[in-house]
Write a protein that holds these residues in place. Structure first.
Motif, short mmCIF file in Angstrom:
data_model
loop_
_atom_site.label_atom_id
_atom_site.label_comp_id
_atom_site.label_asym_id
_atom_site.label_seq_id
_atom_site.Cartn_x
_atom_site.Cartn_y
_atom_site.Cartn_z
N GLY A 122 0.84 -1.18 0.00
CA GLY A 122 0.00 0.00 0.00
C GLY A 122 0.88 1.23 0.00
O GLY A 122 1.93 1.25 0.65
N MET A 123 0.47 2.26 -0.74
CA MET A 123 1.25 3.51 -0.82
C MET A 123 0.34 4.70 -0.54
O MET A 123 -0.80 4.75 -0.99
CB MET A 123 1.86 3.69 -2.22
CG MET A 123 2.79 2.60 -2.67
SD MET A 123 3.51 2.99 -4.31
CE MET A 123 2.02 3.04 -5.33
N ASP A 124 0.88 5.67 0.19
CA ASP A 124 0.15 6.92 0.41
C ASP A 124 1.16 8.00 0.76
O ASP A 124 2.33 7.71 1.05
CB ASP A 124 -0.87 6.76 1.53
CG ASP A 124 -1.99 7.81 1.45
OD1 ASP A 124 -1.94 8.67 0.55
OD2 ASP A 124 -2.90 7.76 2.29
N GLU A 125 0.68 9.25 0.73
CA GLU A 125 1.56 10.38 1.04
C GLU A 125 0.90 11.29 2.07
O GLU A 125 -0.30 11.22 2.31
CB GLU A 125 1.90 11.16 -0.23
CG GLU A 125 0.71 11.55 -1.10
CD GLU A 125 -0.18 12.63 -0.54
OE1 GLU A 125 0.33 13.48 0.23
OE2 GLU A 125 -1.38 12.64 -0.85
N ALA A 126 1.72 12.15 2.65
CA ALA A 126 1.24 13.18 3.58
C ALA A 126 1.93 14.49 3.23
O ALA A 126 3.12 14.51 2.92
CB ALA A 126 1.55 12.79 5.02
N LYS A 155 2.20 10.14 7.59
CA LYS A 155 1.77 11.26 8.42
C LYS A 155 2.64 11.40 9.66
O LYS A 155 3.08 12.51 10.00
CB LYS A 155 0.31 11.06 8.81
CG LYS A 155 -0.25 12.06 9.82
CD LYS A 155 -0.26 13.47 9.30
CE LYS A 155 -0.98 14.41 10.29
NZ LYS A 155 -0.77 15.84 9.94
N VAL A 156 2.90 10.30 10.35
CA VAL A 156 3.72 10.36 11.56
C VAL A 156 5.13 10.85 11.24
O VAL A 156 5.69 11.71 11.94
CB VAL A 156 3.77 8.99 12.26
CG1 VAL A 156 4.82 8.98 13.38
CG2 VAL A 156 2.39 8.65 12.85
N MET A 157 5.72 10.33 10.18
CA MET A 157 7.08 10.72 9.83
C MET A 157 7.13 12.19 9.43
O MET A 157 8.06 12.92 9.83
CB MET A 157 7.61 9.84 8.70
CG MET A 157 7.89 8.41 9.11
SD MET A 157 9.05 8.27 10.51
CE MET A 157 10.51 9.07 9.83
N ARG A 158 6.15 12.65 8.67
CA ARG A 158 6.19 14.06 8.28
C ARG A 158 5.99 14.98 9.48
O ARG A 158 6.66 16.01 9.61
CB ARG A 158 5.11 14.36 7.22
CG ARG A 158 5.26 15.77 6.68
CD ARG A 158 4.23 16.14 5.63
NE ARG A 158 4.59 17.43 5.05
CZ ARG A 158 4.35 18.60 5.64
NH1 ARG A 158 3.71 18.64 6.80
NH2 ARG A 158 4.73 19.73 5.06
#
Length: 231
Positions: free
Chosen positions: A36-40, A163-166
């Motif tokens: 699964g891939m997603d961005e923030a 999200k957490v990393m950003r």
């Protein structure tokens, strides 16, 4: 006979929760592993766009997976740690503000997802991407899922990791640039952030100067300078 629509409201809203059905169907097709891939960070005025790719273990799927925006900070942090401890593979990547300005936020987001997928320790046969677009240049089959973070647990896991990393990256920026409050608004266009930009100016390599507020300010300044010269 046409039945009249009832005018009474629903007792509750039906909230869609992600499950593992897309991944299970893909596995039946012989497409496994599935990532699964997603961005923030598409919308902020500052900071990178961060993407994550996650391959979940079907026998050990974490509880609490959901669209990261529907979770509290504490919930995201807890599930984040569970994902890192249980997934078959997790990878993250980012594109900085300069990279966003050099192309556009859509292209930068897709590139961040591609980089994250390529960084996985396992080689997926299928990548599920949140949204309408499949990142170009993937090393496997790609499929886009609209609202994928609310439908696929693998994408939901990626959304949480990204999200957490950003948020952690922006909190660190807040420690370095104390006038801007990045640890509070994460680079979004809040009133506090706009006031700080007006007082201290945009930060090189951190603010996305191609975004509308900066472009409009630049155009207004140029017009004012032109008018002062009598052109």
């Amino acid at each position: 006979m046409v039945r009249a629509r009832p005018d009474s409201p629903l007792l509750f809203d039906i909230v869609e929760r992600p499950d593992f059905s897309f991944e299970t169907a893909a596995k039946a097709e012989g497409l496994w592993p599935v990532a699964g891939m997603d961005e923030a960070g598409r919308g902020p005025l500052a900071g990178p766009v961060v993407a994550a790719a996650v391959v979940l273990d079907p026998a050990n799927i974490p509880d609490g997976l959901d669209d990261s925006k529907r979770l509290s900070h504490a919930q995201r942090e807890a599930v984040f740690e569970t994902i890192l401890g249980s997934a078959l593979g997790v990878a993250m990547a980012s594109v900085c503000a300069e990279g966003i300005d050099a192309s556009d936020i859509r292209k930068a987001s897709l590139e961040a997802m591609r980089r994250a997928l390529c960084g996985l320790p396992v080689r997926p046969k299928l990548a599920l991407a949140d949204g309408r677009d499949v990142p170009p240049g993937l090393p496997c089959i790609g499929r886009a899922l609209v609202k994928g973070d609310q439908r696929s647990q693998s994408i939901a896991a990626a959304s949480i990791v990204a999200k957490v990393m950003r948020d952690r990256m922006m909190a660190d920026c807040g420690k370095l640039h104390v006038h801007y409050g990045f640890e509070v608004h994460m680079g979004y266009a809040t009133q506090r952030h706009r006031v700080a930009i007006k007082a201290h100016g945009p930060l090189k390599r951190l603010h996305r100067v191609s975004f509308a507020p900066f472009r409009l300010d630049s155009e207004e300044t140029a017009e004012a300078e032109t008018a002062s010269l009598g052109y």
